[in-house]
Design a protein around this motif. Structure first.
Motif, PDB file in Angstrom:
ATOM      1  N   PRO A 168      23.117 -26.098  31.855  1.00 48.79           N
ATOM      2  CA  PRO A 168      23.466 -26.569  30.506  1.00 48.79           C
ATOM      3  C   PRO A 168      23.917 -28.034  30.475  1.00 48.79           C
ATOM      4  O   PRO A 168      23.569 -28.769  29.545  1.00 48.79           O
ATOM      5  N   GLY A 169      24.644 -28.486  31.506  1.00 43.70           N
ATOM      6  CA  GLY A 169      25.072 -29.891  31.532  1.00 43.70           C
ATOM      7  C   GLY A 169      23.861 -30.815  31.631  1.00 43.70           C
ATOM      8  O   GLY A 169      23.812 -31.884  31.026  1.00 43.70           O
ATOM      9  N   GLU A 170      22.867 -30.339  32.373  1.00 41.62           N
ATOM     10  CA  GLU A 170      21.626 -31.100  32.520  1.00 41.62           C
ATOM     11  C   GLU A 170      20.921 -31.198  31.160  1.00 41.62           C
ATOM     12  O   GLU A 170      20.378 -32.250  30.801  1.00 41.62           O
ATOM     13  N   PRO A 184      27.616 -39.722  30.986  1.00 45.22           N
ATOM     14  CA  PRO A 184      27.077 -38.372  30.939  1.00 45.22           C
ATOM     15  C   PRO A 184      26.934 -37.892  29.497  1.00 45.22           C
ATOM     16  O   PRO A 184      27.757 -38.213  28.638  1.00 45.22           O
ATOM     17  N   GLY A 185      25.874 -37.090  29.268  1.00 46.88           N
ATOM     18  CA  GLY A 185      25.495 -36.739  27.907  1.00 46.88           C
ATOM     19  C   GLY A 185      26.438 -35.780  27.197  1.00 46.88           C
ATOM     20  O   GLY A 185      26.535 -35.811  25.972  1.00 46.88           O
ATOM     21  N   GLY A 186      27.105 -34.908  27.957  1.00 50.37           N
ATOM     22  CA  GLY A 186      27.962 -33.892  27.325  1.00 50.37           C
ATOM     23  C   GLY A 186      29.004 -34.493  26.388  1.00 50.37           C
ATOM     24  O   GLY A 186      29.030 -34.182  25.189  1.00 50.37           O
ATOM     25  N   GLY A 283      33.486 -25.941  35.470  1.00 46.47           N
ATOM     26  CA  GLY A 283      32.352 -26.856  35.333  1.00 46.47           C
ATOM     27  C   GLY A 283      32.548 -27.756  34.118  1.00 46.47           C
ATOM     28  O   GLY A 283      33.258 -27.406  33.174  1.00 46.47           O
ATOM     29  N   GLY A 284      31.906 -28.925  34.159  1.00 48.26           N
ATOM     30  CA  GLY A 284      32.092 -29.936  33.116  1.00 48.26           C
ATOM     31  C   GLY A 284      31.808 -29.428  31.710  1.00 48.26           C
ATOM     32  O   GLY A 284      32.499 -29.793  30.759  1.00 48.26           O
ATOM     33  N   VAL A 285      30.795 -28.571  31.559  1.00 47.21           N
ATOM     34  CA  VAL A 285      30.420 -28.095  30.226  1.00 47.21           C
ATOM     35  C   VAL A 285      31.538 -27.242  29.612  1.00 47.21           C
ATOM     36  O   VAL A 285      31.690 -27.178  28.388  1.00 47.21           O
TER      37      VAL A 285
HETATM   38  O1  KG4 Z   1      31.265 -30.105  36.796  1.00 51.02           O
HETATM   39  P1  KG4 Z   1      30.759 -31.488  36.593  1.00 51.02           P
HETATM   40  O2  KG4 Z   1      31.752 -32.603  36.468  1.00 51.02           O
HETATM   41  O3  KG4 Z   1      29.774 -31.931  37.741  1.00 51.02           O
HETATM   42  C1  KG4 Z   1      28.686 -31.190  38.207  1.00 51.02           C
HETATM   43  O4  KG4 Z   1      27.634 -31.238  37.537  1.00 51.02           O
HETATM   44  O5  KG4 Z   1      28.849 -30.524  39.255  1.00 51.02           O
HETATM   45  O6  KG4 Z   1      29.842 -31.430  35.277  1.00 51.02           O
HETATM   46  C2  KG4 Z   1      29.192 -32.556  34.777  1.00 51.02           C
HETATM   47  C3  KG4 Z   1      28.311 -32.082  33.643  1.00 51.02           C
HETATM   48  C4  KG4 Z   1      27.453 -33.189  33.067  1.00 51.02           C
HETATM   49  O7  KG4 Z   1      26.146 -32.695  32.888  1.00 51.02           O
HETATM   50  C5  KG4 Z   1      28.116 -33.480  31.730  1.00 51.02           C
HETATM   51  O8  KG4 Z   1      27.227 -33.953  30.726  1.00 51.02           O
HETATM   52  C6  KG4 Z   1      28.698 -32.142  31.361  1.00 51.02           C
HETATM   53  O9  KG4 Z   1      29.133 -31.583  32.575  1.00 51.02           O
HETATM   54  N1  KG4 Z   1      29.835 -32.289  30.457  1.00 51.02           N
HETATM   55  C7  KG4 Z   1      29.856 -31.788  29.205  1.00 51.02           C
HETATM   56  C8  KG4 Z   1      31.077 -32.239  28.623  1.00 51.02           C
HETATM   57  N2  KG4 Z   1      31.758 -32.979  29.561  1.00 51.02           N
HETATM   58  C9  KG4 Z   1      30.972 -32.998  30.676  1.00 51.02           C
HETATM   59  N3  KG4 Z   1      28.970 -31.032  28.544  1.00 51.02           N
HETATM   60  C10 KG4 Z   1      29.278 -30.696  27.267  1.00 51.02           C
HETATM   61  N4  KG4 Z   1      30.407 -31.111  26.642  1.00 51.02           N
HETATM   62  C11 KG4 Z   1      31.321 -31.860  27.277  1.00 51.02           C
HETATM   63  N5  KG4 Z   1      32.427 -32.259  26.634  1.00 51.02           N
END
Ligand code: KG4
Ligand code: ZN
Length: 364
Positions: A168-170, A184-186, A283-285
Motif C-alpha cells: 500500500p505504501g508503494e 514519500p507519497g503517503g 509500518g509507515g502507512v
Molecule cells: O515503514 P516505512 O517507513 O518504510 C518501509 O517501507 O519499510 O514506510 C514507508 C511507506 C512509504 O511508502 C510512505 O509513502 C508510506 O509508508 N507512508 C504513508 C504515510 N506516511 C508514510 N502512507 C500513507 N499515509 C501516510 N501518512
C-alpha cells in the motif's frame, strides 16, 4: 543467562540507518536510546529508493548511529549483553552493511550475535510499546510490506493474507508521482486529501469481491492514471480541487480494502480462538490518520482492542530489532559468524509465497 539484558539493535534494510539500545527482561522492556538517520533527501529526485545509493549511505552512517545510540544510552559496548541485527529481508547492500557492522562488534567484544527478521521486528513491536500478550493480530503496511499476521510467539507467525502485487505504501508513492506530488507519497497524498471529497471518484476496491484476506493495490494506480488523464483532456491540466478529490478518493479506497480484509482476518481468528484478539498495526502507512480511524472504528464495532504504536516505532527503527532479538534469544535462537544477509526471508515459511510484494521485490 541473566534475566535482564541490554541489547544493541542495528537496522539498515531499506532507507533508514538505525541503532538502538533496549534493556529487556521477561516482564518489561525500556528503550534506552534509538537513533534513526533517514535518506529521503538522497532518493527524492529519483522517485524511489536507489539500492546502490542506499547501501553507500548505510556504510557511511552506520558506525555513527551505533556510537550515538551508545552515547545516548550512556553505555559502552562492553555493557552490552547481545548484538541484534536485521539480517533480512531487504535491499541486500544495506542488510550487508548492518550484518558486517554487527559481526565486527560481536567479534571484538565477544558478545553473542543474533540475526533478526525485519518483519518480526515490526510484528513484535506492540509487545515492546504496550506489553501485549500472545497471541494477537498484526496488520503490517509499509512501502515494502503488506501482511496480516497472526502472532503467537517470538518466532511464530502465520500469514492470513497479504498483497499479491504492490504494497500500500508503494501505491501511495506511485500515485503521488502520477499526480506530481512529492515523495514519500503517503504524507503528500494525506495532506492533499484533507481538502478533497473521498466520494468524488469511485476507484476500485480490488479483491473485496473475493473471499479471503489477500489484497491488491496495483489496479488503483491505473485507475488514478485514467482519472488524471480524463481531467487533463477536459481541462488542460489538473486543478488543485480535482487533485485533492483524487487523493481523497484514492485514500478512501486503500482504507476500505485494508479495513475490510483486516475485519475478515479478525473474524476468522475469533472463530479459531474463541475470543477476541488484540489488533495492532505497524509500518509507515499505519500513520495515515484516516486509515487508522477506519480501523479503529471497525475494532470498536467488533469489540476488539486496537493498539497503534507511536509513529516512530511504526516506521523502520532499531529498537524493534533489539527487542525482537532479545525475545528470540530468550527463546533459544542463536546466530554465529556465519550469519548471512538475506534479500528474501519469509516470516511464515508454511504459507505459499505471494506473487508480488513491494518496491523491493517479493520480500516475504
Ligand atoms: O515503514 P516505512 O517507513 O518504510 C518501509 O517501507 O519499510 O514506510 C514507508 C511507506 C512509504 O511508502 C510512505 O509513502 C508510506 O509508508 N507512508 C504513508 C504515510 N506516511 C508514510 N502512507 C500513507 N499515509 C501516510 N501518512
Ligand atoms: Zn519496515
Amino acid at each position: 543467562m541473566t534475566q535482564t539484558f541490554t541489547v544493541l539493535g542495528i537496522e539498515s534494510s531499506c532507507d533508514d540507518t538505525a541503532a538502538a539500545v533496549v534493556e529487556w527482561s521477561a516482564q518489561r522492556a525500556d528503550i534506552l536510546s534509538s537513533i534513526v538517520k533517514g535518506q529521503n533527501d538522497l532518493h527524492s529526485e529519483f522517485g524511489g529508493v536507489v539500492p546502490e545509493i542506499a547501501a553507500r549511505a548505510h556504510v557511511e552512517k552506520i558506525d555513527h548511529c551505533v556510537l550515538e545510540a551508545m552515547f545516548a544510552a550512556d553505555l559502552r559496548l562492553s555493557d552490552i549483553d547481545l548484538v541484534a541485527v536485521t539480517a533480512g529481508p531487504g535491499l541486500i547492500g544495506g542488510v550487508l552493511s548492518g550484518v558486517m557492522c554487527a559481526k565486527g562488534i560481536a567479534a571484538t567484544t565477544g558478545k553473542p550475535l543474533i540475526g533478526v527478521n525485519h518483519l518480526a521486528g515490526h510484528a513484535l513491536t506492540p509487545r515492546l510499546t504496550d506489553g501485549i500478550s500472545f497471541p494477537y493480530l498484526m496488520l503490517l503496511v509499509s512501502g515494502g510490506h503488506c501482511q496480516l499476521l497472526f502472532v503467537s510467539g517470538p518466532t511464530s507467525f502465520t500469514r492470513l493474507g497479504g498483497t499479491i502485487d504492490d504494497a500500500p505504501g508503494e501505491a501511495f508513492d506511485k500515485s503521488a508521482r502520477i499526480l506530481g506530488l512529492s515523495q514519500p507519497g503517503g504524507p503528500s497524498i494525506e495532506k492533499e486529501a484533507a481538502a478533497g471529497d473521498p466520494r468524488k471518484f469511485s476507484f476500485p476496491r480490488p479483491l473485496l469481491d473475493r473471499p479471503g484476506c489477500d489484497m491488491s493495490f496495483s489496479g488503483l494506480k491505473t485507475a488514478i492514471i485514467r482519472a488524471r488523464d480524463r481531467i487533463i483532456d477536459a481541462q488542460g491540466g489538473i486543478p488543485k480541487e480535482a487533485r485533492s478529490d483524487l487523493c481523497a478518493s484514492f485514500q478512501a479506497a486503500v482504507a476500505d480494502v485494508l479495513t475490510e480484509k483486516t475485519r475478515r482476518a479478525l473474524a476468522s481468528t475469533m472463530k479459531d480462538l474463541g475470543e477476541n484478539p488484540v489488533l495492532s498495526v505497524a509500518g509507515g502507512v499505519a500513520s495515515n490518520a484516516s486509515i487508522r480511524a477506519k480501523l479503529e472504528l471497525m475494532c470498536e464495532e467488533m469489540e476488539v482492542k486496537f493498539v497503534a504504536p507511536p509513529l516512530a516505532l511504526c516506521t523502520d527503527n532499531a529498537a524493534m530489532i533489539a527487542y525482537a532479538g532479545a525475545e528470540q534469544y530468550h527463546a533459544g535462537i542463536r546466530s554465529d559468524m556465519s550469519l548471512a544477509a538475506r534479500p528474501r526471508w519469509p516470516l511464515d515459511t508454511k504459507s505459499e509465497t505471494l506473487i508480488g510484494g513491494g518496491k523491493k521485490g517479493a520480500k516475504a
